[in-house]
Design a protein around this motif. Structure first.
Motif, PDB file in Angstrom:
ATOM      1  N   ALA A 151       0.835  -1.209   0.000  1.00 11.08           N
ATOM      2  CA  ALA A 151       0.000   0.000   0.000  1.00 11.08           C
ATOM      3  C   ALA A 151       0.868   1.257   0.000  1.00 11.08           C
ATOM      4  CB  ALA A 151      -0.934  -0.007   1.213  1.00 11.08           C
ATOM      5  N   GLU A 152       1.941   1.247   0.794  1.00 13.06           N
ATOM      6  CA  GLU A 152       2.842   2.403   0.808  1.00 13.06           C
ATOM      7  C   GLU A 152       3.502   2.586  -0.559  1.00 13.06           C
ATOM      8  OE1 GLU A 152       5.558   1.661   4.011  1.00 13.06           O
ATOM      9  OE2 GLU A 152       3.891   1.248   5.364  1.00 13.06           O
ATOM     10  N   GLY A 153       3.899   1.463  -1.182  1.00  6.72           N
ATOM     11  CA  GLY A 153       4.491   1.556  -2.517  1.00  6.72           C
ATOM     12  C   GLY A 153       3.521   2.133  -3.525  1.00  6.72           C
ATOM     13  N   ALA A 154       2.263   1.699  -3.455  1.00  3.51           N
ATOM     14  CA  ALA A 154       1.254   2.255  -4.357  1.00  3.51           C
ATOM     15  C   ALA A 154       1.023   3.735  -4.059  1.00  3.51           C
ATOM     16  CB  ALA A 154      -0.056   1.481  -4.214  1.00  3.51           C
ATOM     17  N   GLY A 155       1.098   4.105  -2.778  1.00  4.03           N
ATOM     18  CA  GLY A 155       0.958   5.509  -2.432  1.00  4.03           C
ATOM     19  C   GLY A 155       2.072   6.360  -3.010  1.00  4.03           C
ATOM     20  N   LEU A 156       3.300   5.850  -2.966  1.00  2.98           N
ATOM     21  CA  LEU A 156       4.422   6.577  -3.556  1.00  2.98           C
ATOM     22  C   LEU A 156       4.248   6.734  -5.062  1.00  2.98           C
ATOM     23  CD1 LEU A 156       7.387   4.977  -1.586  1.00  2.98           C
ATOM     24  CD2 LEU A 156       6.685   7.368  -1.511  1.00  2.98           C
ATOM     25  N   LEU A 157       3.809   5.672  -5.726  1.00  2.00           N
ATOM     26  CA  LEU A 157       3.591   5.758  -7.166  1.00  2.00           C
ATOM     27  C   LEU A 157       2.456   6.716  -7.496  1.00  2.00           C
ATOM     28  CD1 LEU A 157       5.598   3.419  -7.298  1.00  2.00           C
ATOM     29  CD2 LEU A 157       4.125   2.339  -9.002  1.00  2.00           C
ATOM     30  N   ALA A 158       1.413   6.725  -6.659  1.00  3.95           N
ATOM     31  CA  ALA A 158       0.303   7.644  -6.886  1.00  3.95           C
ATOM     32  C   ALA A 158       0.768   9.092  -6.764  1.00  3.95           C
ATOM     33  CB  ALA A 158      -0.824   7.360  -5.892  1.00  3.95           C
ATOM     34  N   ALA A 159       1.651   9.357  -5.798  1.00  4.40           N
ATOM     35  CA  ALA A 159       2.195  10.713  -5.666  1.00  4.40           C
ATOM     36  C   ALA A 159       3.114  11.047  -6.838  1.00  4.40           C
ATOM     37  CB  ALA A 159       2.946  10.836  -4.341  1.00  4.40           C
ATOM     38  N   ALA A 160       3.909  10.048  -7.269  1.00  5.91           N
ATOM     39  CA  ALA A 160       4.821  10.277  -8.388  1.00  5.91           C
ATOM     40  C   ALA A 160       4.083  10.495  -9.698  1.00  5.91           C
ATOM     41  CB  ALA A 160       5.775   9.084  -8.527  1.00  5.91           C
ATOM     42  N   VAL A 214      -7.743   4.152  11.250  1.00  2.69           N
ATOM     43  CA  VAL A 214      -8.836   3.746  10.354  1.00  2.69           C
ATOM     44  C   VAL A 214      -9.375   4.941   9.584  1.00  2.69           C
ATOM     45  CG1 VAL A 214     -11.192   2.849  10.293  1.00  2.69           C
ATOM     46  CG2 VAL A 214      -9.467   1.720  11.705  1.00  2.69           C
ATOM     47  N   MET A 215      -9.601   6.052  10.288  1.00  2.00           N
ATOM     48  CA  MET A 215     -10.179   7.216   9.625  1.00  2.00           C
ATOM     49  C   MET A 215      -9.157   7.936   8.747  1.00  2.00           C
ATOM     50  SD  MET A 215     -13.264   7.023  10.441  1.00  2.00           S
ATOM     51  CE  MET A 215     -13.755   8.546   9.649  1.00  2.00           C
ATOM     52  N   GLY A 216      -7.976   8.193   9.299  1.00  2.00           N
ATOM     53  CA  GLY A 216      -6.986   8.959   8.554  1.00  2.00           C
ATOM     54  C   GLY A 216      -6.198   8.145   7.560  1.00  2.00           C
ATOM     55  N   GLY A 217      -5.926   6.873   7.888  1.00  2.00           N
ATOM     56  CA  GLY A 217      -5.086   6.062   7.015  1.00  2.00           C
ATOM     57  C   GLY A 217      -5.831   5.182   6.046  1.00  2.00           C
ATOM     58  N   HIS A 218      -7.158   5.036   6.216  1.00  2.00           N
ATOM     59  CA  HIS A 218      -7.922   4.158   5.329  1.00  2.00           C
ATOM     60  C   HIS A 218      -9.148   4.857   4.739  1.00  2.00           C
ATOM     61  CE1 HIS A 218      -5.526   1.389   7.846  1.00  2.00           C
ATOM     62  NE2 HIS A 218      -5.458   0.676   6.742  1.00  2.00           N
ATOM     63  N   VAL A 222      -9.527   6.604   0.657  1.00  6.42           N
ATOM     64  CA  VAL A 222     -10.640   6.154  -0.190  1.00  6.42           C
ATOM     65  C   VAL A 222     -11.528   7.342  -0.558  1.00  6.42           C
ATOM     66  CG1 VAL A 222     -12.727   4.732  -0.247  1.00  6.42           C
ATOM     67  CG2 VAL A 222     -10.600   3.795   0.685  1.00  6.42           C
ATOM     68  N   ALA A 223     -11.796   8.234   0.403  1.00  4.35           N
ATOM     69  CA  ALA A 223     -12.607   9.420   0.117  1.00  4.35           C
ATOM     70  C   ALA A 223     -11.926  10.307  -0.917  1.00  4.35           C
ATOM     71  CB  ALA A 223     -12.853  10.202   1.410  1.00  4.35           C
ATOM     72  N   LEU A 224     -10.614  10.458  -0.825  1.00  2.66           N
ATOM     73  CA  LEU A 224      -9.885  11.269  -1.810  1.00  2.66           C
ATOM     74  C   LEU A 224      -9.934  10.628  -3.191  1.00  2.66           C
ATOM     75  CD1 LEU A 224      -6.811  12.272   0.369  1.00  2.66           C
ATOM     76  CD2 LEU A 224      -8.463  13.859  -0.653  1.00  2.66           C
ATOM     77  N   LEU A 225      -9.810   9.309  -3.240  1.00  2.43           N
ATOM     78  CA  LEU A 225      -9.882   8.619  -4.528  1.00  2.43           C
ATOM     79  C   LEU A 225     -11.270   8.753  -5.149  1.00  2.43           C
ATOM     80  CD1 LEU A 225      -7.843   5.413  -3.616  1.00  2.43           C
ATOM     81  CD2 LEU A 225      -7.153   7.204  -5.220  1.00  2.43           C
ATOM     82  N   LEU A 226     -12.306   8.669  -4.319  1.00  3.71           N
ATOM     83  CA  LEU A 226     -13.665   8.857  -4.826  1.00  3.71           C
ATOM     84  C   LEU A 226     -13.858  10.286  -5.316  1.00  3.71           C
ATOM     85  CD1 LEU A 226     -15.739   6.876  -2.168  1.00  3.71           C
ATOM     86  CD2 LEU A 226     -15.325   6.231  -4.556  1.00  3.71           C
ATOM     87  N   ALA A 241      -2.735  12.945  -3.299  1.00  2.00           N
ATOM     88  CA  ALA A 241      -2.960  13.164  -1.872  1.00  2.00           C
ATOM     89  C   ALA A 241      -3.327  11.861  -1.172  1.00  2.00           C
ATOM     90  CB  ALA A 241      -4.064  14.205  -1.675  1.00  2.00           C
ATOM     91  N   ALA A 242      -4.154  11.040  -1.820  1.00  2.00           N
ATOM     92  CA  ALA A 242      -4.498   9.736  -1.248  1.00  2.00           C
ATOM     93  C   ALA A 242      -3.252   8.870  -1.091  1.00  2.00           C
ATOM     94  CB  ALA A 242      -5.519   9.031  -2.136  1.00  2.00           C
ATOM     95  N   GLY A 243      -2.347   8.963  -2.068  1.00  2.00           N
ATOM     96  CA  GLY A 243      -1.115   8.195  -1.986  1.00  2.00           C
ATOM     97  C   GLY A 243      -0.247   8.635  -0.822  1.00  2.00           C
ATOM     98  N   VAL A 244      -0.104   9.936  -0.643  1.00  2.00           N
ATOM     99  CA  VAL A 244       0.729  10.453   0.449  1.00  2.00           C
ATOM    100  C   VAL A 244       0.137  10.059   1.806  1.00  2.00           C
ATOM    101  CG1 VAL A 244       1.558  12.548   1.571  1.00  2.00           C
ATOM    102  CG2 VAL A 244       1.665  12.337  -0.918  1.00  2.00           C
ATOM    103  N   VAL A 245      -1.182  10.178   1.949  1.00  2.00           N
ATOM    104  CA  VAL A 245      -1.832   9.826   3.210  1.00  2.00           C
ATOM    105  C   VAL A 245      -1.653   8.334   3.504  1.00  2.00           C
ATOM    106  CG1 VAL A 245      -4.055   9.643   4.378  1.00  2.00           C
ATOM    107  CG2 VAL A 245      -3.486  11.713   3.116  1.00  2.00           C
ATOM    108  N   THR A 246      -1.812   7.498   2.493  1.00  2.00           N
ATOM    109  CA  THR A 246      -1.639   6.061   2.667  1.00  2.00           C
ATOM    110  C   THR A 246      -0.220   5.722   3.093  1.00  2.00           C
ATOM    111  OG1 THR A 246      -3.311   5.623   0.967  1.00  2.00           O
ATOM    112  CG2 THR A 246      -1.802   3.826   1.512  1.00  2.00           C
TER     113      THR A 246
END
Length: 289
Positions: A151-160, A214-218, A222-226, A241-246
């Motif tokens: 999940a962290e790796g996907a978050g980094l790629l999402a930010a990149a 749960v609220m901040g990390g999950h 999901v809310a940002l992606l939606l 932003a969702a990637g960085v938060v994850t």
């Protein structure tokens, strides 16, 4: 003199936690980069990003050693030590990632991703092998560390993706991996907060961590992606932003598990001695529910 109740270990501090943070995010990024990189330039950048994080984490562990010049001793026990296996996987991982950074070869990037998966698995097993720490030794820690690394790796790629033309499926993949981490966390949290499965102090740390994680990390990613899916002009920034938060939530969670929930077993008496003729008394296990 130590009390009988479990006490918080202090041998692994923020530097040890940093190895799990950098190693998990870096290997997760390398694994997913092997699927996402479509050009030599992307392969170079993502390989450098991944190995830089892994290297930073290993450097923190090296700095934590009381005798840093004896660090090579870590390679001497592959038959028994997951830390040795992690170090052994780090060598070909670094070579493959650096070769990718020089050549831009997607084949070498795939090889680096293979060693990255081995490295990430070793990290998960390092914690599981620490039998004296109830918050680490449970089987649920292994899927949790694997899920959060990806999940962290996907978050980094999402930010990149703000700077690189990465595939559009990064956002949906990030959502799936956030869900996978949530499931893994729920299983881990539910097991350790059940009566008798962890010291009270360790369970209390996890209970305090649970709502904001749960609220901040999950829920927040999901809310940002939606939001990005519904409002097209915001898609890029929202996914990033969702990637960085994850990514940051995963680091926060691992820091808490490694440094704040790491209470040891403590001491217990299975059955109290009989001081007078008759049956022995019930035992006691201080610090446990």
């Amino acid at each position: 003199m130590r009390p009988a109740t479990p006490w918080l270990q202090n041998h692994w501090d923020w530097r040890a936690a940093g190895n799990f943070c950098g190693g998990g995010a870096g290997t997760g990024a390398l694994i997913l980069a092997a699927l996402a990189a479509d050009s030599p330039a992307e392969a170079r950048i993502l390989a450098l990003l991944g190995i830089a994080l892994v290297g930073a984490g290993l450097s923190l562990v090296w700095a934590e050693l009381g005798r840093p010049l004896r660090a090579l001793n870590v390679f001497f026990h592959p038959q028994t030590s997951w830390m040795t296996r992690e170090a052994m996987a780090a060598v070909p991982l670094a070579l493959a990632a650096l070769a990718t950074a020089l050549t831009g070869s997607r084949t070498l990037l795939a090889l680096a991703a293979l060693f990255a998966a081995v490295f990430l698995y070793c990290q998960a097993r390092i914690l599981h092998a620490a039998k004296g720490i109830p918050a680490w030794r449970v089987p649920q820690i292994v899927p949790l560390i694997l899920a959060t690394g990806l999940a962290e790796g996907a978050g980094l790629l999402a930010a990149a993706a703000l700077a690189l033309p990465l595939p559009d499926w990064i956002g949906p993949l990030l959502a799936l991996l956030v869900l996978a981490r949530f499931v893994a966390w729920r299983r881990y949290f539910g097991h350790l907060t059940a009566p008798g499965n962890a010291p009270v102090a360790a369970a209390d740390v996890l209970r305090r961590l649970h709502p904001p994680l749960v609220m901040g990390g999950h829920a927040a990613p999901v809310a940002l992606l939606l939001l990005g899916a519904v409002v097209a002009p915001l898609q890029g920034p929202a996914v990033a932003a969702a990637g960085v938060v994850t990514w940051l939530a995963g680091w926060w969670m691992k820091y808490a598990i490694v440094t704040r929930a790491a209470y040891n077993q403590g001491f217990a008496i299975a059955r109290g001695p009989a001081r007078t003729p008759g049956a022995s008394r019930p035992g006691c296990k201080p610090g446990w529910s």
